[in-house]
Design a protein around this motif. Structure first.
Motif, short mmCIF file in Angstrom:
data_model
loop_
_atom_site.label_atom_id
_atom_site.label_comp_id
_atom_site.label_asym_id
_atom_site.label_seq_id
_atom_site.Cartn_x
_atom_site.Cartn_y
_atom_site.Cartn_z
N LYS A 26 0.80 -1.21 0.00
CA LYS A 26 0.00 0.00 0.00
C LYS A 26 0.84 1.27 0.00
O LYS A 26 0.33 2.36 -0.27
CB LYS A 26 -0.92 0.01 1.23
CG LYS A 26 -1.97 -1.08 1.22
CD LYS A 26 -2.95 -0.88 0.08
CE LYS A 26 -4.07 -1.89 0.11
NZ LYS A 26 -5.02 -1.72 -1.00
N GLY A 27 2.11 1.15 0.34
CA GLY A 27 2.98 2.31 0.32
C GLY A 27 2.98 3.14 1.59
O GLY A 27 3.30 4.33 1.55
N GLY A 28 2.62 2.54 2.72
CA GLY A 28 2.68 3.29 3.98
C GLY A 28 1.70 2.75 5.01
O GLY A 28 0.81 1.94 4.70
N PHE A 29 1.85 3.21 6.25
CA PHE A 29 1.03 2.74 7.35
C PHE A 29 -0.41 3.23 7.25
O PHE A 29 -1.36 2.48 7.44
CB PHE A 29 1.63 3.20 8.68
CG PHE A 29 3.01 2.65 8.93
CD1 PHE A 29 3.18 1.34 9.34
CD2 PHE A 29 4.14 3.43 8.73
CE1 PHE A 29 4.45 0.82 9.57
CE2 PHE A 29 5.41 2.92 8.95
CZ PHE A 29 5.57 1.62 9.36
N THR A 30 -0.56 4.51 6.93
CA THR A 30 -1.91 5.07 6.84
C THR A 30 -2.71 4.40 5.74
O THR A 30 -3.89 4.06 5.91
CB THR A 30 -1.84 6.59 6.59
OG1 THR A 30 -1.12 7.21 7.66
CG2 THR A 30 -3.24 7.19 6.50
N THR A 52 12.61 -5.79 14.98
CA THR A 52 13.36 -6.27 16.14
C THR A 52 13.63 -7.76 16.01
O THR A 52 14.75 -8.23 16.28
CB THR A 52 12.56 -6.00 17.44
OG1 THR A 52 12.37 -4.59 17.57
CG2 THR A 52 13.31 -6.53 18.65
N ARG A 53 12.63 -8.49 15.57
CA ARG A 53 12.75 -9.93 15.42
C ARG A 53 13.83 -10.29 14.39
O ARG A 53 14.63 -11.20 14.59
CB ARG A 53 11.40 -10.49 14.98
CG ARG A 53 11.40 -11.94 14.56
CD ARG A 53 11.37 -12.86 15.74
NE ARG A 53 11.02 -14.22 15.34
CZ ARG A 53 11.64 -15.30 15.75
NH1 ARG A 53 12.66 -15.19 16.58
NH2 ARG A 53 11.25 -16.49 15.37
N LEU A 54 13.88 -9.56 13.28
CA LEU A 54 14.84 -9.85 12.21
C LEU A 54 16.18 -9.16 12.41
O LEU A 54 17.17 -9.53 11.76
CB LEU A 54 14.26 -9.43 10.86
CG LEU A 54 12.96 -10.12 10.41
CD1 LEU A 54 12.50 -9.57 9.07
CD2 LEU A 54 13.15 -11.63 10.33
N GLY A 55 16.21 -8.15 13.27
CA GLY A 55 17.44 -7.39 13.45
C GLY A 55 17.76 -6.51 12.26
O GLY A 55 18.93 -6.27 11.95
N LEU A 56 16.72 -6.02 11.58
CA LEU A 56 16.88 -5.22 10.38
C LEU A 56 15.95 -4.02 10.42
O LEU A 56 14.87 -4.07 11.02
CB LEU A 56 16.54 -6.03 9.12
CG LEU A 56 17.41 -7.25 8.80
CD1 LEU A 56 16.76 -8.06 7.67
CD2 LEU A 56 18.81 -6.81 8.39
N THR A 57 16.35 -2.94 9.77
CA THR A 57 15.44 -1.81 9.54
C THR A 57 14.81 -2.02 8.17
O THR A 57 15.49 -2.05 7.15
CB THR A 57 16.20 -0.47 9.56
OG1 THR A 57 16.80 -0.30 10.85
CG2 THR A 57 15.25 0.69 9.28
N LEU A 58 13.50 -2.19 8.15
CA LEU A 58 12.80 -2.56 6.93
C LEU A 58 12.27 -1.37 6.14
O LEU A 58 12.11 -1.45 4.92
CB LEU A 58 11.63 -3.49 7.25
CG LEU A 58 12.01 -4.80 7.95
CD1 LEU A 58 10.75 -5.59 8.29
CD2 LEU A 58 12.93 -5.63 7.07
N CYS A 59 12.00 -0.26 6.82
CA CYS A 59 11.45 0.89 6.11
C CYS A 59 11.80 2.18 6.83
O CYS A 59 12.07 2.20 8.03
CB CYS A 59 9.93 0.76 5.96
SG CYS A 59 9.07 0.47 7.52
N GLN A 60 11.79 3.24 6.06
CA GLN A 60 11.98 4.58 6.58
C GLN A 60 10.61 5.23 6.67
O GLN A 60 9.81 5.16 5.74
CB GLN A 60 12.88 5.41 5.65
CG GLN A 60 14.24 4.80 5.39
CD GLN A 60 15.13 4.79 6.62
OE1 GLN A 60 14.91 5.56 7.55
NE2 GLN A 60 16.14 3.92 6.62
#
Length: 320
Positions: A26-30, A52-60
């Motif tokens: 969808k391109g975002g949380f909202t 946190t589970r993956l130890g990665l930053t997935l999105c800005q």
């Protein structure tokens, strides 16, 4: 569930991955709130838990807008493959036991209810009785969104007219509708005699766009004269534009009948200027839709074919 991902997936992991996949889609949380039925803060918490589970930053996310990181793109691709594999596994199990379970995702164009007791309605009922363990998820949307939902995998099956020709879709025609060109009572052409409604006169007016698949015996000639200057995603939206008096547009005559009877609409040159739209059932060509969708599609095609043995003409009933 352990804090750090070590290669073992649990139900919670799958839930979080599905949330993340929807947010990316969808391109975002909202934009994902309606689809997920959750608040923006709850969605953000789920994505943070997955990070946190993956130890990665997935999105800005922030003032600069939403964007996947490079790692997020990789995780999204892996998620899509994983979900496809899960669907394939479920199909194999269903095949082995001769019993369907899972989810049928069907998107239909948002004016199809106009056709009332159509084969689509009966097939949905029959399918639900035959396969009580299948969860049926139906959404209605403008034609372009139905097409896109099938293309990006949100829907296994779509039923709609075609807003454009897409080679990536497998299409089976179901039924056709006839459209006439109408104007509202506020439009300058409403009182103009029929013999003066030449292509040049009509061509000077603003017209609501029609789907790419619409056709008619004199359509190539008329199309050269028409000036498309508005778009409406649904039949109701088209009616609103026509009633405004600023536009001409194509509608099924039975749908427009109440306004015609009340003197609020008029068909222009219906004998010469009419179009045919064909509704199709559509699935993705590159990815098999799965046993559940294939069963529903087969039932739907058979039901419409049984109407007359050829492409039936459906007549609107809801507004008549």
């Amino acid at each position: 569930m352990s804090t750090v991902f070590q290669g073992q997936l649990g139900e919670t992991d799958l839930r979080l991955l599905r949330v993340f996949n929807t947010v990316a889609e969808k391109g975002g949380f909202t934009a994902a709130e309606v689809t997920l039925g959750k608040s923006k803060s709850a969605i953000s918490a789920d994505v943070s838990a997955l990070e946190t589970r993956l130890g990665l930053t997935l999105c800005q996310r922030g003032r600069g807008g939403f964007a996947l990181t490079a790692e997020g793109v990789q995780v999204r691709d892996a998620t899509l493959r994983l979900l496809a594999d899960l669907d394939s596994f479920r199909d194999q199990v269903n095949l082995a036991r001769g019993h369907l379970s899972g989810t049928l995702t069907l998107h239909v164009t948002d004016n199809i209810v106009t056709y009332g007791e159509s084969p689509l309605v009966h097939v949905l009922g029959d399918f639900a009785h035959r396969h009580p363990d299948v969860f049926i998820q139906v959404a209605s949307a403008p034609a372009s969104e139905v097409e896109q939902a099938v293309l990006d995998g949100r829907a296994a099956i779509g039923v709609s007219v075609l807003p454009r020709l897409v080679p990536a879709l497998d299409l089976v025609p179901l039924f056709q509708e006839t459209l006439h060109l109408f104007c509202g009572a506020r439009h300058p052409l409403f009182e103009v005699p029929a013999d003066r409604l030449t292509p040049e006169v009509i061509g000077a007016c603003r017209v609501v766009e029609v789907s790419a698949g619409a056709t008619g015996p004199l359509w190539p000639v008329w199309r050269e004269h028409l000036r498309f200057s508005a778009h409406a995603g649904s039949i109701d939206a088209r009616a609103i534009l026509l009633l405004s008096g600023a536009f001409l547009g194509f509608l099924p005559p039975d749908y427009a009948a109440p306004w015609v009877r009340e003197g609020q609409m008029r068909a222009l040159n219906p004998e010469r200027l009419h179009l045919t739209n064909i509704f199709h059932v559509m699935t993705r060509r590159a990815t098999p839709p799965g046993l559940i969708a294939e069963e529903f599609k087969a039932m739907l095609v058979a039901a419409y074919a049984a109407e007359t043995g050829e492409l039936p003409e459906m007549r609107p009933t809801a507004a008549g």
